[in-house]
Write a protein that holds these residues in place. Sequence first.
Motif, short mmCIF file in Angstrom:
data_model
loop_
_atom_site.label_atom_id
_atom_site.label_comp_id
_atom_site.label_asym_id
_atom_site.label_seq_id
_atom_site.Cartn_x
_atom_site.Cartn_y
_atom_site.Cartn_z
N GLU A 1 0.83 -1.22 0.00
CA GLU A 1 0.00 0.00 0.00
C GLU A 1 0.86 1.26 0.00
OE1 GLU A 1 -4.09 -1.25 2.39
OE2 GLU A 1 -2.43 -0.34 3.50
N GLN B 1 3.15 1.70 -3.25
CA GLN B 1 2.44 2.17 -4.43
C GLN B 1 2.04 3.64 -4.30
OE1 GLN B 1 -1.69 0.96 -5.22
NE2 GLN B 1 -1.05 0.33 -7.28
N SER C 1 -4.75 -0.93 -2.06
CA SER C 1 -3.95 -0.60 -3.23
C SER C 1 -4.91 -0.21 -4.35
CB SER C 1 -3.11 -1.83 -3.63
OG SER C 1 -3.95 -2.96 -3.80
#
Length: 463
Positions: free
Chosen positions: A179, A182, A343
């Motif tokens: 998470e 990204q 994500s």
Amino acid sequence: MSKKVDVAIIGAGTAGLHTFGQVRQKTSNVVLINAGHYGTTCARVGCMPSKVLIEVAKEFSRRQHFENFGIEGSLTINRAQVMKHVRRMRDGFVGRVMEGVNKIGDKNIKGRARFVEPQVLEVNGEHIHANKIVIATGSRPIMPPEWQKLGVITSDDFFELEDLPDSIAIIGLGIIGSEIGQALGRLGIRVVGVEMLSTVGSLSDPVINKVAIEEFSKDFEQLWLGSAAQLSDDPAGGIKVETEQGQSTTVDMVLASLGRRPNFDNMGLEEVFGIDLSNGLKGLINPHTMQLGYFPVFVAGDVTSIRPILHEVADDGVIAGYNAVRDTATAFKRRVPLGIAFSDPQIVIVGASFAELEGQDIVIGERGFVMQGRTKVMARTHGHLRVYADRQSGRLLGAEMMIPDGEYIGHFLAMAIEHEMTVQDVLLTPFYHPTVMEGLDDALKAIAAQLGKSKINLGLLEK
């Protein structure tokens, strides 16, 4: 000095607070003991501040579609302002938790608890005798001591940063690492990800894992899987990151996302109860009663290492609190497993995972979202869904996915699995057009087709 109470709760995080609320329904003779930070892991350094960062990154990344949408103009990002916004929101979430903590009043004791007898705790030099004791001491990030000397940070440190670096390595690509990595990549930071396993985001389905790696590769400059990381000072500045496979880079900062370690150190558990904690508490606790063996002790939350997810640890606390004020422990059925990584697209694992179903006679239905109507409209044409069902009965068992807005399909499937619905049962549900949910409809129809014509219906019932 000493005092006697019905229940002593150690830890004021999510599990401890839910335990306290449950116990207070039965008795007011209870104390809540806490040695660390107040405000819960979720609100301070977990779920909430990370989602704020992720949301900012997601919105900023939408600029790549502006030209196609007919939106003109350019955007820039102020990283320091981003972190200021994250902390401001974080402080608000923590403040809401503290409102509840402050209402506890003199039942709240600040101090470190240690067992001296099975029903006696020592806190600040005082002995507290309790009929039942609940351990809800949470967990902390794993950090190799040699890495700490290099200035490596963890998720507990990350949200205190006043600004973001130009480059960062994320060591460990489970849910947290995936998470944050990204999100930082989408904010224009050079991100290198390193993972010992060949999987990311806690996935076990090889098809979904391949999709996830492809998606993360768009935002990470490098993804190095299947190798451990070695860190060292770079004489030219920064931290040098190397792998056993020969990859090497230097970055301004390293975030260790290696999982979390339960907090039961120096509590006297091994000495007082004669138990071996070399493998943690997980195998010593009944997850349906939260009781530690047959002792007058219950354990709840991340310290159990069973299901370190907020709604699960809240349930731990409710179960532990319920049983702590009763003579006989009651066993409770646990909810269907549901895990979500925020994500983009979202990773969702619901019910039984692909790995957990290994060797069972299952049918798999799947759907890609590259050409799905709703995702094309949203310019989010990516992701894949795989649903698992029992071949004999058609009963839904679980799913793994990485799809846009997967949280909604995850919740829908959790309800269906909880009620032991079959694929045919769910196909009686309308799927509105155009929605992401239509992708689930396609996956379920693919399962129905594999079950044989005798088991396929029209999706309608005769009146």
